[in-house]
Design an enzyme around this catalytic site. Structure first.
Site, PDB file in Angstrom:
ATOM      1  N   ALA A  17      18.323 118.634  31.747  1.00  0.00           N
ATOM      2  CA  ALA A  17      19.261 118.555  32.872  1.00  0.00           C
ATOM      3  C   ALA A  17      18.460 118.705  34.169  1.00  0.00           C
ATOM      4  O   ALA A  17      18.773 119.526  35.040  1.00  0.00           O
ATOM      5  CB  ALA A  17      20.366 119.610  32.758  1.00  0.00           C
ATOM      6  N   LEU A  18      17.423 117.890  34.254  1.00  0.00           N
ATOM      7  CA  LEU A  18      16.445 118.075  35.335  1.00  0.00           C
ATOM      8  C   LEU A  18      17.052 117.769  36.703  1.00  0.00           C
ATOM      9  O   LEU A  18      17.873 116.871  36.848  1.00  0.00           O
ATOM     10  CB  LEU A  18      15.232 117.165  35.095  1.00  0.00           C
ATOM     11  CG  LEU A  18      14.496 117.356  33.767  1.00  0.00           C
ATOM     12  CD1 LEU A  18      13.239 116.485  33.722  1.00  0.00           C
ATOM     13  CD2 LEU A  18      14.127 118.824  33.532  1.00  0.00           C
ATOM     14  N   HIS A  22      13.066 121.040  39.168  1.00  0.00           N
ATOM     15  CA  HIS A  22      12.128 120.724  38.081  1.00  0.00           C
ATOM     16  C   HIS A  22      11.129 119.651  38.532  1.00  0.00           C
ATOM     17  O   HIS A  22       9.948 119.702  38.187  1.00  0.00           O
ATOM     18  CB  HIS A  22      12.883 120.159  36.873  1.00  0.00           C
ATOM     19  CG  HIS A  22      13.850 121.097  36.250  1.00  0.00           C
ATOM     20  ND1 HIS A  22      15.206 120.926  36.336  1.00  0.00           N
ATOM     21  CD2 HIS A  22      13.653 122.216  35.500  1.00  0.00           C
ATOM     22  CE1 HIS A  22      15.826 121.887  35.676  1.00  0.00           C
ATOM     23  NE2 HIS A  22      14.911 122.694  35.167  1.00  0.00           N
ATOM     24  N   SER A 175      19.952 124.478  40.604  1.00  0.00           N
ATOM     25  CA  SER A 175      20.169 124.968  39.249  1.00  0.00           C
ATOM     26  C   SER A 175      21.070 123.962  38.538  1.00  0.00           C
ATOM     27  O   SER A 175      21.936 123.352  39.174  1.00  0.00           O
ATOM     28  CB  SER A 175      20.861 126.332  39.306  1.00  0.00           C
ATOM     29  OG  SER A 175      21.443 126.630  38.063  1.00  0.00           O
ATOM     30  N   SER A 176      20.864 123.819  37.241  1.00  0.00           N
ATOM     31  CA  SER A 176      21.739 122.884  36.519  1.00  0.00           C
ATOM     32  C   SER A 176      23.173 123.406  36.511  1.00  0.00           C
ATOM     33  O   SER A 176      24.116 122.643  36.371  1.00  0.00           O
ATOM     34  CB  SER A 176      21.236 122.654  35.103  1.00  0.00           C
ATOM     35  OG  SER A 176      20.993 123.878  34.496  1.00  0.00           O
TER      36      SER A 176
END
Ligand code: PAF
Length: 274
Positions: A17-18, A22, A175-176
């Site tokens: 879930a980049l 990331h 954040s995911s």
């Protein structure tokens, strides 16, 4: 992958879930190494809440497309996406580590067993991936402390590279989990970073009337009363590099403020150096 001091490999462990956070880790790894490995593995043993695990997004194709945007940098990028049996062998369980109390507070207190799960998977991942440098985001500050401890415990010959938090335009740390908020909620969640910035302003060594750690705790408690949509899971000031909470400033000390909130059912964490 050829991996030695002359051909260093940079490793970015992720759960997929980049997002841009990331990508910043992978970009830095691509600039500093001859090859990059990004692992994508949703690690079941670090989820203490089964619902959190069930809700975790799996977006491998999209993740690969996003990483491919870094290929113009000229560094090969490998994606390692094992399944649980490949990585864990027979039994998918966490080891029991002694992190000397690092895992007993904050995220560790709110999510029992979480850091044993993180330690287990990171130890397995860096056995599987031959790398000289491993990149972690500072958003998960306590995780970074735990991983540094793991490196010492396992006597690993690799460099851990902490990377600055990447933020949305309103300051919300990437954040995911942000995906679970509506657009309006996401805007509102900028409150977390605004609060941390005020803490940093009032608690910095150069502030004209520097507040003490307790005064900063009170400041955040008061701000939270005015913003009841944020439930504070914890807010505290610790010595940089660990999780020891402080009551007084010392002249040579370096400090960090940590916060976790639950906002519309989504748990969000952030931190700032003072
Ligand atoms: O930070 C994360 O995404 C995870 O905790 C990690 C380090 C990839 C271990 O599963």
């Amino acid at each position: 992958v050829l991996s030695d001091r002359r051909h260093p490999v940079g490793f970015v462990p992720t759960m997929g879930a980049l997002h841009r956070g990331h990508l910043a880790l992978a970009e830095r790894a691509a600039r500093e190494n001859k090859a990059v490995v990004v692992s994508i593995f949703v690690n079941p043993t670090q989820f203490n809440n089964p619902q959190d695990l069930a809700l975790y997004p799996h977006t491998l194709d999209q993740d690969i497309k996003l990483l491919a945007t870094l290929l113009p940098l000229g560094t090969p990028i490998w994606v390692y996406a094992p399944n649980a049996e490949d990585l864990y062998d027979q039994t998918v369980v966490a080891r029991d580590f002694n992190f000397q109390g690092l895992d007993a507070v904050f995220e560790g207190a709110d999510r029992p067993g979480h850091f044993n799960g993180v330690g287990t998977v990171v130890s397995l991942l860096w056995k599987a991936v031959p790398a000289q440098r491993v990149y972690f985001g500072e958003k998960d500050y306590q995780q970074l402390c735990v991983v540094q401890a793991l490196k010492r415990m396992e006597n690993k010959d690799l460099e851990i590279i902490p990377c600055p938090i990447v933020r949305e335009s309103n300051g919300l740390a990437m954040s995911s989990r942000n995906e679970r908020l509506t657009k309006t909620q996401r805007e509102r969640a900028g409150w977390i970073y605004q609060t941390l910035q005020e803490v940093a302003r009032q608690g910095s060594a150069s502030a004209p009337n520097r507040l003490g750690p307790d005064e900063l705790r009170n400041l955040v408690a008061k701000k939270a009363q005015e913003a009841p949509d944020f439930q504070i899971a914890y807010f505290d000031i610790v010595e940089e590099g660990g999780v020891k909470r402080v009551d007084h400033w010392s002249a040579a000390g370096r400090y960090r403020a940590l916060i976790a909130v639950v906002f519309h059912g989504v748990r969000l964490i952030d931190n700032i150096a003072l």
